[in-house]
Design a protein around this motif. Sequence first.
Motif, PDB file in Angstrom:
ATOM      1  N   PHE A 146       0.816  -1.212   0.000  1.00 22.35           N
ATOM      2  CA  PHE A 146       0.000   0.000   0.000  1.00 22.35           C
ATOM      3  C   PHE A 146       0.855   1.270   0.000  1.00 22.35           C
ATOM      4  O   PHE A 146       0.368   2.338  -0.358  1.00 22.35           O
ATOM      5  N   ALA A 147       2.114   1.146   0.383  1.00 26.78           N
ATOM      6  CA  ALA A 147       2.963   2.338   0.455  1.00 26.78           C
ATOM      7  C   ALA A 147       3.588   2.689  -0.888  1.00 26.78           C
ATOM      8  O   ALA A 147       3.695   3.879  -1.231  1.00 26.78           O
ATOM      9  N   ILE A 148       4.007   1.691  -1.677  1.00 17.87           N
ATOM     10  CA  ILE A 148       4.819   2.009  -2.863  1.00 17.87           C
ATOM     11  C   ILE A 148       4.304   1.423  -4.175  1.00 17.87           C
ATOM     12  O   ILE A 148       4.788   1.815  -5.242  1.00 17.87           O
ATOM     13  N   VAL A 149       3.344   0.535  -4.137  1.00 14.72           N
ATOM     14  CA  VAL A 149       2.895  -0.142  -5.366  1.00 14.72           C
ATOM     15  C   VAL A 149       1.686   0.579  -5.950  1.00 14.72           C
ATOM     16  O   VAL A 149       0.759   0.929  -5.207  1.00 14.72           O
ATOM     17  N   PRO A 150       1.654   0.820  -7.270  1.00 19.29           N
ATOM     18  CA  PRO A 150       0.468   1.427  -7.893  1.00 19.29           C
ATOM     19  C   PRO A 150      -0.779   0.582  -7.633  1.00 19.29           C
ATOM     20  O   PRO A 150      -0.695  -0.647  -7.579  1.00 19.29           O
ATOM     21  N   PRO A 151      -1.946   1.220  -7.472  1.00 21.57           N
ATOM     22  CA  PRO A 151      -3.156   0.486  -7.085  1.00 21.57           C
ATOM     23  C   PRO A 151      -3.483  -0.718  -7.959  1.00 21.57           C
ATOM     24  O   PRO A 151      -3.867  -1.773  -7.443  1.00 21.57           O
ATOM     25  N   HIS A 152      -3.337  -0.597  -9.287  1.00 25.32           N
ATOM     26  CA  HIS A 152      -3.754  -1.704 -10.155  1.00 25.32           C
ATOM     27  C   HIS A 152      -2.799  -2.894 -10.093  1.00 25.32           C
ATOM     28  O   HIS A 152      -3.123  -3.973 -10.603  1.00 25.32           O
ATOM     29  N   LEU A 153      -1.640  -2.719  -9.454  1.00 29.28           N
ATOM     30  CA  LEU A 153      -0.682  -3.814  -9.346  1.00 29.28           C
ATOM     31  C   LEU A 153      -0.639  -4.438  -7.947  1.00 29.28           C
ATOM     32  O   LEU A 153       0.105  -5.385  -7.717  1.00 29.28           O
ATOM     33  N   ARG A 154      -1.431  -3.920  -7.036  1.00 32.57           N
ATOM     34  CA  ARG A 154      -1.382  -4.420  -5.660  1.00 32.57           C
ATOM     35  C   ARG A 154      -1.846  -5.873  -5.570  1.00 32.57           C
ATOM     36  O   ARG A 154      -1.295  -6.668  -4.807  1.00 32.57           O
ATOM     37  N   PHE A 155      -2.853  -6.227  -6.345  1.00 30.97           N
ATOM     38  CA  PHE A 155      -3.301  -7.616  -6.358  1.00 30.97           C
ATOM     39  C   PHE A 155      -2.183  -8.527  -6.859  1.00 30.97           C
ATOM     40  O   PHE A 155      -2.020  -9.650  -6.348  1.00 30.97           O
ATOM     41  N   VAL A 156      -1.419  -8.082  -7.841  1.00 35.09           N
ATOM     42  CA  VAL A 156      -0.334  -8.902  -8.395  1.00 35.09           C
ATOM     43  C   VAL A 156       0.729  -9.170  -7.332  1.00 35.09           C
ATOM     44  O   VAL A 156       1.227 -10.295  -7.198  1.00 35.09           O
ATOM     45  N   VAL A 157       1.075  -8.142  -6.564  1.00 34.50           N
ATOM     46  CA  VAL A 157       2.067  -8.313  -5.490  1.00 34.50           C
ATOM     47  C   VAL A 157       1.584  -9.359  -4.493  1.00 34.50           C
ATOM     48  O   VAL A 157       2.315 -10.278  -4.112  1.00 34.50           O
ATOM     49  N   VAL A 158       0.331  -9.218  -4.069  1.00 37.07           N
ATOM     50  CA  VAL A 158      -0.232 -10.190  -3.127  1.00 37.07           C
ATOM     51  C   VAL A 158      -0.258 -11.581  -3.748  1.00 37.07           C
ATOM     52  O   VAL A 158       0.016 -12.586  -3.081  1.00 37.07           O
ATOM     53  N   SER A 159      -0.557 -11.657  -5.036  1.00 35.93           N
ATOM     54  CA  SER A 159      -0.639 -12.955  -5.706  1.00 35.93           C
ATOM     55  C   SER A 159       0.715 -13.649  -5.755  1.00 35.93           C
ATOM     56  O   SER A 159       0.803 -14.872  -5.574  1.00 35.93           O
TER      57      SER A 159
END
Length: 205
Positions: A146-159
């Motif tokens: 939530f601090a550094i990743v663009p919103p549309h890529l946050r799901f990808v990071v979690v995935s």
Amino acid sequence: MASFLRIYNAALIRRPVLVQSATAAFLFGAGDIIAQQAIERQGKNHDLMRTARLTFYGGVFFGPALTKWYQLLNRIKFASPTKGVIYRVWLDQAVLTPAAVGFFFGTMSILEGKGISGAQERISSNYQSTLIRNWTVFIPTQILNFAIVPPHLRFVVVSVVSLFWNTYLSAVNARTQHELLRDSHDLDKKSAPRSRSDGRLAIEA
């Protein structure tokens, strides 16, 4: 590889639910394959139905739900970026995660044909330990996310992180399934009539 990432990034923006559901399906299935082959050493005895159940769960339940959840979190406005990170992580880990952990074990039990009673038993066996381990992994992950990743890529990071987490979940779910089957088998043996030496049946009191 770079061209694939560009295409994937564009698809995430255009069709977030579809793309992220497909991503979740793939990673849940991959996590189970890793669990069965690298951890449980199943080899040729790989349980394809188990992998199919995890893939189905990821694509039908986890992917769409988490996509909508992140869209909701991204729409909420906070007074400062720091407060945004703190409250989004809190909402994610204190509101979504406790429900998601219970839903996972319950859904897996029902998909395996164990019914509501089996779901309740599996949740009671695994819920607390799994939730605590989840927090140790995903609280740091989500702070960075939530601090550094663009919103549309946050799901990808979690995935991506979830690939390893799904391996753990799959192994825990399978271990509990085997333990319940073993306990049920032992109970059946104890309650079965015993044959006496004179050929009649003896029933344990």
